[in-house]
Design an enzyme around this catalytic site. Sequence first.
Site, short mmCIF file in Angstrom:
data_model
loop_
_atom_site.label_atom_id
_atom_site.label_comp_id
_atom_site.label_asym_id
_atom_site.label_seq_id
_atom_site.Cartn_x
_atom_site.Cartn_y
_atom_site.Cartn_z
N PHE A 80 41.00 12.09 -46.22
CA PHE A 80 40.66 12.11 -44.80
C PHE A 80 39.16 12.35 -44.70
O PHE A 80 38.69 13.48 -44.90
CB PHE A 80 41.45 13.24 -44.13
N GLU A 122 39.98 22.24 -41.23
CA GLU A 122 40.74 21.75 -40.07
C GLU A 122 40.36 22.48 -38.79
O GLU A 122 41.15 22.61 -37.86
CB GLU A 122 42.25 21.86 -40.30
N GLY A 123 39.11 22.94 -38.74
CA GLY A 123 38.61 23.65 -37.57
C GLY A 123 38.62 25.14 -37.79
O GLY A 123 39.67 25.75 -38.05
N THR A 124 37.45 25.76 -37.72
CA THR A 124 37.32 27.20 -37.97
C THR A 124 38.10 28.01 -36.93
O THR A 124 38.48 27.51 -35.87
CB THR A 124 35.85 27.63 -37.90
N SER A 125 38.28 29.28 -37.22
CA SER A 125 38.94 30.16 -36.26
C SER A 125 38.18 30.19 -34.93
O SER A 125 38.78 30.28 -33.85
CB SER A 125 39.05 31.58 -36.82
N ALA A 151 28.01 17.38 -39.23
CA ALA A 151 29.15 17.09 -38.35
C ALA A 151 30.40 17.72 -38.94
O ALA A 151 31.22 17.05 -39.55
CB ALA A 151 29.33 15.59 -38.17
N HIS A 169 48.12 47.00 -54.68
CA HIS A 169 48.12 46.97 -56.14
C HIS A 169 47.05 47.88 -56.74
O HIS A 169 47.00 48.05 -57.96
CB HIS A 169 47.88 45.54 -56.64
#
Length: 384
Positions: free
Chosen positions: A125, A366-369, A132, A341
Amino acid sequence: MQFSLSEEEILIRDSARRLAEERIAPLAEELDQGGGRAAFLTNLMLLAENGFMGLNVSPEFGGTGAGAVAFALSVEEVGRACAATGVTVSVTNMVAEVIEAVGSPEQKAAYLPRLTDGTYAAGAFCLTEAGAGSDPSAMKTRAVRDGNHFVLNGTKLYITSAEYAGVFVVWAVTDRDAGKGKGISCFLVEAGTPGLIVGKAEKKMGQTGSATNEVIFQDCRVPASAMMGVENDGFRIAVGELAGGRIGVASLALGIAQAAMHRAKAYIKERQQFGRAIADMQGVQWMIADRETDLEAARLLILQAAALKDAGKPFAREASMAKLFASEAAQRATYTALQLHGGAGYIQDYPLERFARDARITTIYEGTSEIQRLIIAREAMKAV
């Protein structure tokens, strides 16, 4: 509200879990250390043979046709075993879905069976560029018409599976004078096309078993028939497919988090301090309770978005909510599991540090928070 899974969805989830436990999980550490590529490609073929590379693609083209809920469940199970394999499955399904959604009959017939049957190890993809990322409408890659062909020039970054993808979905500017995001088109470019150059592999913090490369288009000539959908309508296609991809990333994040918490719960039941198992200590129990609540909330958000997609209803806001919450919850879960741990969690003999590294990227791709929050806020304000 229906919370139960269908018999088919349960069968697909259980099949994914079995394959993940038997074939995928044993390879995860070796992949993380830079080896195991041949076995990894064999596993991708096995997943294709069992229907996991076209979960939301029509059986007419070799897909399973099981829908978005089955896709989410499968990516969660594969991601729980190996994040690098999980992201490959997610992106390949995403590529197949966009081809089925907007491809011509000839494009569907040519490429979908090769993705779903494993002829192509993966799909790629190609959207992100240096300038961009969060704003794909700012892309610079160009496609110039030359008779019955288009000539592509430009560079894409951080492309998952580029080294072994059989087909690339590529976005490029076809009308420089159009408004921002208005003059972009979408193309299918086969691996091996002259002028398509797979560049250097990125050295990543996590998910190292999944190839991530620069992809360069240097006077790459493709026939005009390689365009998908309508000329200059590609940005709308990208935005729509990213929403579906966010369900995949959310599911992957949940799988990683589940793996981390499973290890943590087993460890604290065995680990003794102050004469008793640390699982019996209230403070530790509260840590477990908070993380388990996180994961259950993430699962419900993911399944809600997937169910809306299956029903043909708008789901972009819900997908962003699922991706935001699940990816951030995965950060909390993996670091809590590592903390439980103690010093052992920091050592590579245990997989906790790998889980933490693998989970980190889910808040970014897939797009930041931050982008998910903008989408959610924008949609929320429409209702006022």
